[in-house]
Design an enzyme around this catalytic site. Structure first.
Site, PDB file in Angstrom:
ATOM      1  N   GLY A 123       0.810  -1.218   0.000  1.00  0.00           N
ATOM      2  CA  GLY A 123       0.000   0.000   0.000  1.00  0.00           C
ATOM      3  C   GLY A 123       0.841   1.265   0.000  1.00  0.00           C
ATOM      4  O   GLY A 123       0.329   2.356  -0.252  1.00  0.00           O
TER       5      GLY A 123
ATOM      6  N   SER B  66      -3.567   2.176   9.573  1.00  0.00           N
ATOM      7  CA  SER B  66      -3.398   2.383   8.135  1.00  0.00           C
ATOM      8  C   SER B  66      -4.270   1.423   7.332  1.00  0.00           C
ATOM      9  O   SER B  66      -4.127   1.345   6.108  1.00  0.00           O
ATOM     10  CB  SER B  66      -1.935   2.158   7.757  1.00  0.00           C
ATOM     11  OG  SER B  66      -1.570   0.835   8.100  1.00  0.00           O
TER      12      SER B  66
ATOM     13  N   GLU C 294      -6.909   1.184   5.813  1.00  0.00           N
ATOM     14  CA  GLU C 294      -7.518   1.555   4.539  1.00  0.00           C
ATOM     15  C   GLU C 294      -6.608   1.343   3.340  1.00  0.00           C
ATOM     16  O   GLU C 294      -7.072   1.072   2.252  1.00  0.00           O
ATOM     17  CB  GLU C 294      -7.813   3.065   4.540  1.00  0.00           C
ATOM     18  CG  GLU C 294      -8.977   3.498   5.335  1.00  0.00           C
ATOM     19  CD  GLU C 294      -9.022   5.014   5.253  1.00  0.00           C
ATOM     20  OE1 GLU C 294      -9.887   5.516   4.537  1.00  0.00           O
ATOM     21  OE2 GLU C 294      -8.157   5.672   5.868  1.00  0.00           O
TER      22      GLU C 294
ATOM     23  N   ILE D 283       7.070 -11.281  -0.047  1.00  0.00           N
ATOM     24  CA  ILE D 283       6.042 -12.111   0.567  1.00  0.00           C
ATOM     25  C   ILE D 283       4.881 -12.195  -0.412  1.00  0.00           C
ATOM     26  O   ILE D 283       4.362 -11.169  -0.864  1.00  0.00           O
ATOM     27  CB  ILE D 283       5.589 -11.503   1.900  1.00  0.00           C
ATOM     28  CG1 ILE D 283       6.779 -11.475   2.876  1.00  0.00           C
ATOM     29  CG2 ILE D 283       4.429 -12.301   2.510  1.00  0.00           C
ATOM     30  CD1 ILE D 283       6.662 -10.433   3.939  1.00  0.00           C
TER      31      ILE D 283
ATOM     32  N   ARG E  72      -2.177  15.968   8.601  1.00  0.00           N
ATOM     33  CA  ARG E  72      -0.792  16.370   8.377  1.00  0.00           C
ATOM     34  C   ARG E  72      -0.676  17.259   7.142  1.00  0.00           C
ATOM     35  O   ARG E  72       0.082  18.222   7.120  1.00  0.00           O
ATOM     36  CB  ARG E  72       0.092  15.148   8.214  1.00  0.00           C
ATOM     37  CG  ARG E  72       1.530  15.561   8.020  1.00  0.00           C
ATOM     38  CD  ARG E  72       2.472  14.434   8.199  1.00  0.00           C
ATOM     39  NE  ARG E  72       2.483  13.577   7.044  1.00  0.00           N
ATOM     40  CZ  ARG E  72       3.174  12.446   6.985  1.00  0.00           C
ATOM     41  NH1 ARG E  72       3.850  12.051   8.032  1.00  0.00           N
ATOM     42  NH2 ARG E  72       3.153  11.718   5.910  1.00  0.00           N
TER      43      ARG E  72
ATOM     44  N   TYR F  96       2.593   6.142  21.825  1.00  0.00           N
ATOM     45  CA  TYR F  96       2.508   6.717  20.496  1.00  0.00           C
ATOM     46  C   TYR F  96       2.548   8.233  20.625  1.00  0.00           C
ATOM     47  O   TYR F  96       1.839   8.798  21.453  1.00  0.00           O
ATOM     48  CB  TYR F  96       1.186   6.262  19.881  1.00  0.00           C
ATOM     49  CG  TYR F  96       1.137   6.350  18.385  1.00  0.00           C
ATOM     50  CD1 TYR F  96       1.371   5.231  17.601  1.00  0.00           C
ATOM     51  CD2 TYR F  96       0.837   7.545  17.746  1.00  0.00           C
ATOM     52  CE1 TYR F  96       1.320   5.300  16.222  1.00  0.00           C
ATOM     53  CE2 TYR F  96       0.790   7.622  16.367  1.00  0.00           C
ATOM     54  CZ  TYR F  96       1.026   6.493  15.601  1.00  0.00           C
ATOM     55  OH  TYR F  96       0.980   6.545  14.244  1.00  0.00           O
TER      56      TYR F  96
END
Lengths: 597, 597
Positions: B164, B231, B233, B301, B441, B504
């Protein structure tokens, strides 16, 4: 603390409850009880007292705003003033208070606690009391560590302590005490805080209130216990003037910046918080270096008053047996010396009041006076009469008194002075460096040197002397003194110490080294050395300063550091480990000192 | 299952931004007339609504200013340098794989991830100087990949696999010095679900499938993997394995390493896989552990056999307010000690909470009124300081009874720490907003702010200090760099484990006064990681090492540990075909030679 209490309970098979009670009593004994009102009242009183005894307090505002920012941010902040007088912590608290900076919590010696009223007043002004020595008392150690570190971590108020541990009686910085600093830095090492700021403060006094008592102490007469009645008796100090005080706030040091690449905090993360870890070798080295750089910063911010220069000048005459000098000559010499000192990096306080000779003389009273056109060093100053009863020559009082003041110029001149001492004739740069290192090692307990900066200190000093035209470099590698007057001045600064060391080590050789089984207590050997010096009374003007107990002690500790002597701390005995090495060292010292004797 | 709805088409730039996060139609926009920020599009719960408090928050907390805008530069496609083509390789690949592209737009889209640094360069047209892939290949089966890897070895072409493209470790950045042809392997065509096994509750799936597609298709069949990274999506199954991803609901379903039953990876030496799909195996060191977290340096992979679970009967949200972060963390630790693990528990610190409140759309008077009542109740009756309180959001999942029991017990524990239930709605919005917050962001970029997130894992006894110290350190570093406006730094505790937690951090700073914003960003990022490591935190909890954290690898896993990884790399990929240089840096044939010498 809990862990220590339970191990103690197991070790001594005392009930845990009893140990808890003990701990509570100890904490009660230690803790501060800050109160703003009391601080304000005491502050008002202090202001009055200061008005009376001190002519002016100069505060340099350079780093004040940085300090204020740090204290406002409520991050861990250590305030580390130089320590010359009891007035130090009063002045610092009062100063911060008047700049609207949170007043610090102060680590004070327990001697004050027993003072009636005053002890509790100090507590309410933010002092907490710690015992002078508690090496083996585990419970006390644990409580002290916990208490101190919680003050650091919470960061509600700055923590103030004296890195020299006690007031310097000699006017020069003492070797830093590392215990308190180590305890304060541990929260950084184990990442309970992300950084600790350290703000060194230098307080320079034209004359300290304790001068008389300190001279007596240096001669071996113990200080009276701190007591309230003693304080009241000491009110006569209110009638004297102690001149000016200069306060400089140093640039704050960030422990994190200093520790970058030197301390790996990660190392501690493999041990859980609840397990206490002794300081790692790299942490210990770092603390020592940091302590030294704090002292160095304090020194570079110290201010020399002209009366200290006068003391240095007069001592030079006395060393030649001249106790009185014409005013004109003195004035000329003082100005010349001041000029040299400024060039060597001293901050000199030169203003219309302080540059007057009568003012300088006043600041050196009662030891120095003006009499019919001459500046006279009194050979039996008032207040020293009773010394004779104790078998001490009164002359020594004057010499030690002047020596203390001269020491105030030593910080910035010691490297140049040591170089001057070893540099007679023409010597190669390397040879000078070797001898400089030797003498520096011998004086390692006397002055605060960074262990790893021999080369750089030497190079800096040589470069400075060359730039000033005092020393020239011939053929690229050979050093030569050009300015012989400056050389004499510098040598006279360091000579008294070397002479004392020579005498002291001679006595050690004769009393300890002859018989390896022989041992002496520190006290005995010191008084034996003092007596020896006295016995040379025919030249007392030359050696009188050597009865200074502090220097004698340092000379013994220096031998211990050089692995010649062993000081058994628990039994307070001193043994000679290596008689041959002692006579070797003595020989090399004799070679260094000889040219002048 | 080929004609399924997909998160984005093969040419992803058709629906995804080329220089920012997510879908082209969704973004935060400031309506300059009303001063209100709106979220565009119709994909998210927040889409189409105005956020009346957000700009105010931006101005107050970050000193954001409408006048300092830094809009993104339009893409100048002509400036993209021509590819370093390997004709023969392309030709032979095309025999196996129809989709292959040298289109500059495709190449650019495959040359970066979503690190703040990468986006900054893209927005300012500075990425055009960077090395990007020369060709993009879209394999559609495991067989395709085997052939491509063989050919790459034959023609010495570098391969960088990509899913992605949501990496925040610099893993997709091409090494600047790579002179060979670089081929990006876009895995997203490999999105088939081979089978779902309802008996053993596993499914075999191609690694290129995007998270949201996987979930949608599994749920159609009544299953879920329960793996929900933020993440989800846009990130792919293979990407999760390659970075050791962690999902929001790991407490119930486990992290990716717990979910994986079988893996297939094509290396230069052939395909590595196990011949059985068993719950546990003792076959020496587990080969899955070499594949998990390999970040594309060992191979591609291609297929993953993963655990699935029936869709839970009930999902419920909850939230609890605590007076301060210490209480909140104590609560988290307490519930994990009692083995209470609801699907997700997250603690938002005060900065994060205030930001969350600013995101409220505040539709009507009633909501504001009730908010006010709540405010009064909290601050006056409970003594909660709005500038200190923190919010814990909780997801319960499972059978109805179990969820109910869990909720009751947890609320009981919360009350021991003076927590107050803040309702289901507050908990729910916290989780629903996750996906749209990622778009913020780019809004920051428009106004001169660089922002990024970083994470770590840390033992319980260091969680509080780590959060406090990292935030403090960040503020200090920003000030030292000369950043004039307040930096923003918020922390969350996002995962709980028996022995520790995952922390985080979001941070953002104004770069308008800096000559080199990226240098400043790197300084902040590295200083933060150093602080984390010093505080006992890890190099990363789930973002991975990539290139930005590679310099911290050796001190994390020891030199021998790194040597082990290098040995594996050399053994599996002697020609360094998988040349991204992640984790252990560039290990090429040259260094292989050196080690032989």
């Amino acid at each position: 603390v809990v862990r220590v209490m339970s191990t103690l309970a197991q070790d001594t098979s005392a009930p845990l409850a009893q140990i808890r009670r003990e701990a509570a009593t100890l904490l009660e004994e230690m803790g501060h009880r800050f109160s703003g009102i009391v601080l304000n009242c005491v502050g008002a009183l202090v202001k009055k007292v200061f008005r009376r005894i001190v002519s002016e307090v100069t505060v340099h505002r350079d780093n004040m705003s940085a300090l204020k920012r740090l204290s406002d941010s409520k991050k861990p902040l250590l305030i580390v003033p130089s320590h010359r007088s009891y007035l130090d912590f009063i002045l610092v608290t009062w100063l911060l208070h008047s700049y609207n900076i949170t007043t610090p919590i102060i680590a004070a010696g327990q001697d004050f606690m027993s003072m009636k009223v005053v002890g509790s007043l100090l507590r309410r002004c933010g002092a907490f009391f710690i015992r002078r020595s508690f090496g083996k008392d585990k419970l006390y150690w644990a409580l002290f560590t916990e208490y101190t570190q919680s003050l650091v971590v919470r960061g509600e108020a700055p923590l103030e302590f004296f890195i020299e541990g006690t007031r310097s009686r000699t006017g020069k910085s003492l070797q830093p005490k590392l215990g308190m600093l180590t305890v304060c830095l541990e929260p950084y090492f184990d990442s309970r805080v992300s950084d600790i700021s350290i703000c060194p403060i230098t307080l320079s006094y034209e004359k300290t209130v304790e001068e008389h008592l300190h001279i007596l102490e240096l001669m071996g007469i113990p200080k009276p216990c701190e007591s309230t009645s003693g304080l009241i008796q000491a009110r006569h100090i209110l009638n004297n003037s102690y001149g000016a005080v200069d306060v400089r706030v140093g640039a704050p040091i960030s422990v994190k910046e200093m520790a970058r690449g030197k301390v790996d905090r990660k190392a501690r993360s493999l041990t859980p918080r609840s397990v206490s870890v002794p300081a790692t070798p790299s942490e210990r080295t770092f603390v020592r270096d940091l302590a030294h750089s704090i002292i160095t910063q304090q020194q570079s911010n110290s201010v020399v008053f002209p009366c200290a220069v006068l003391a240095a000048v007069l001592l030079q005459y006395v060393q030649d047996g001249q106790w009185s000098v014409p005013i004109r000559q003195v004035e000329r010499e003082v100005i010349w010396s001041c000029d040299l000192l400024i060039k060597l990096g001293c901050h000199l306080r030169w203003d219309t009041t302080r540059s007057r000779l009568d003012h300088m003389v006043g600041m050196l009273s009662p030891v120095v006076s003006i009499d019919s056109g001459m500046v006279v060093v009194d050979q039996s100053p008032p207040g020293s009469e009773f010394l004779r009863d104790r078998g001490i020559e009164a002359q020594c009082y004057s010499l030690i008194s002047l020596g203390r003041r001269r020491n105030e110029v030593m910080h910035m001149t010691i490297h140049a002075a040591m170089i001057a001492k070893v540099m007679y004739g023409t010597k190669s740069r390397d040879q000078v460096l070797t001898e400089y290192s030797a003498i520096r090692e011998m004086l390692g307990q006397e002055f605060v040197f960074m262990s790893h900066s021999v080369q750089s200190d030497f190079n800096q000093a040589v470069e400075l002397l060359c730039n000033l035209g005092i020393v020239t470099e011939v053929n690229g590698n050979v050093l030569k003194f050009k300015d012989l007057k400056a050389r004499k001045f510098l040598i006279c600064l360091v000579d008294p110490f070397l002479i004392t060391y020579l005498d002291s080590w001679n006595v050690c050789l004769s009393s300890l080294a002859r018989d390896p089984e022989n041992s002496e207590t520190l006290k005995n050997i010191c008084s034996r050395i003092q007596n020896h010096i006295h016995s040379r009374s025919e030249k007392l003007y030359k050696f009188g300063e050597s009865v200074n107990l502090n220097v004698i002690q340092n000379s013994i500790f220096s031998l211990a550091k050089l692995n010649v002597l062993h000081v058994d701390k628990s039994r307070k005995q001193i043994y000679c480990l290596n008689p041959d090495l002692l006579s070797d060292i003595l020989n090399s010292l004799t070679l260094i000192v000889r040219p002048l004797i | 299952m080929d004609d399924q709805e997909r998160a984005f088409p093969t040419k992803r730039q058709k629906s995804l931004k080329w220089n920012g996060w997510g879908y082209k139609d969704s973004q935060f926009l400031l309506n300059e007339q009303s001063g209100v920020i709106e979220f565009t599009g119709n994909r998210y719960p927040m889409s189409g609504s105005a956020l009346p408090y957000l700009f105010n928050w931006f101005q107050q907390e970050l000193e954001g200013n409408i006048d300092t805008q830094t809009p993104a530069q339009p893409l100048d496609i002509s400036k993209i340098p021509p590819p370093v083509s390997c004709e023969k390789f392309n030709e032979e690949v095309q025999q196996w794989c129809k989709f292959i592209s040298e289109d500059p737009e495709d190449r650019l889209m495959h040359g970066h991830g979503h690190l703040c640094e990468e986006i900054y360069l893209l927005r300012n047209n500075l990425y055009l100087d960077k090395r990007i892939p020369d060709v993009v290949i879209y394999p559609s089966s495991h067989g395709d990949v085997e052939q491509i890897v063989k050919l790459a070895n034959k023609y010495n072409v570098a391969l960088i696999p990509m899913g992605g493209g949501t990496s925040v470790s610099g893993a997709l950045i091409c090494p600047e010095n790579e002179t060979r042809t670089i081929a990006s392997l876009d895995m997203t065509e490999m999105n088939r679900i081979h089978w779902i096994d309802p008996e053993n509750l596993v499914a075999k799936i191609e690694a290129g499938i995007i998270g949201q597609d996987l979930e949608r298709r599994l749920q159609k069949e009544g299953f879920t993997t329960g793996h929900q990274p933020d993440s989800l999506e846009f990130s792919s199954l293979g990407g999760w394995v390659a970075t050791r991803a962690s999902g929001m609901k790991k407490n119930v379903y486990g992290n990716i390493e717990d979910l994986v039953i079988g893996l297939k990876m094509v290396t230069s030496m052939g395909t590595i896989e196990k011949s059985c799909q068993v719950p546990r195996i003792s076959s020496g060191p587990d080969i899955h552990e070499i594949i998990l977290g390999s970040e594309g340096i060992l191979g591609v992979i291609t297929e993953v056999t993963i655990k699935v679970k029936p869709i839970p009967e009930c999902t419920k949200y909850g939230s609890v307010l605590f007076a301060c972060i210490e209480d909140g963390i104590d609560f988290l630790q307490a519930i994990s000690r009692q083995g209470l693990y609801p699907a997700s528990v997250r603690l938002l610190d005060n900065d994060q909470l205030r930001f969350g409140l600013a995101l409220k759309s505040g539709k009507g008077l009633i909501e504001r009124f009730s908010n006010n009542i709540k405010k009064i109740y909290l601050s006056h009756l409970k003594g909660f300081d709005p500038l200190k309180m923190v919010l814990c959001t909780i997801v319960f999942e499972g059978a109805k009874e179990k969820v109910h029991m869990e909720e009751v017990t947890i609320m009981k524990v919360a009350s021991q720490f003076n927590g107050i239930s803040a309702g289901e709605e507050n908990g729910k919005t916290g989780y629903l907003l996750t996906f749209s917050i990622a778009y913020l962001r780019d809004f920051g970029f428009d106004f001169g702010y660089l922002s990024e997130s970083f994470e770590t894992s840390v033992p319980w006894d260091r969680v509080k200090d780590l959060i406090k110290n990292v935030k403090e350190n960040l503020t200090t570093v920003c000030a030292n760099l000369g950043i004039s406006r307040n930096p923003y730094c918020a922390a969350r505790v996002t995962q709980s484990y028996d022995s520790g937690a995952c922390c985080y951090f979001y941070f953002g700073f104004y770069y308008g006064d800096l000559s080199n914003p990226l240098e400043a960003y790197t300084a902040i990022e590295e200083s933060s990681r150093e602080e984390i490591l010093a505080n006992g935190g890890s190099i990363s909890h789930h973002h991975g090492v990539g290139k930005v954290r590679a310099k911290f690898l050796e001190e994390t896993i020891s030199p021998v540990g790194k040597h082990t990884l290098i040995a594996i790399k050399k053994g599996l990929d002697p020609q360094n075909i998988f040349a991204s240089g992640n984790i252990i840096g560039l290990v090429g044939p040259t260094s292989l030679l050196q080690s032989k010498l």
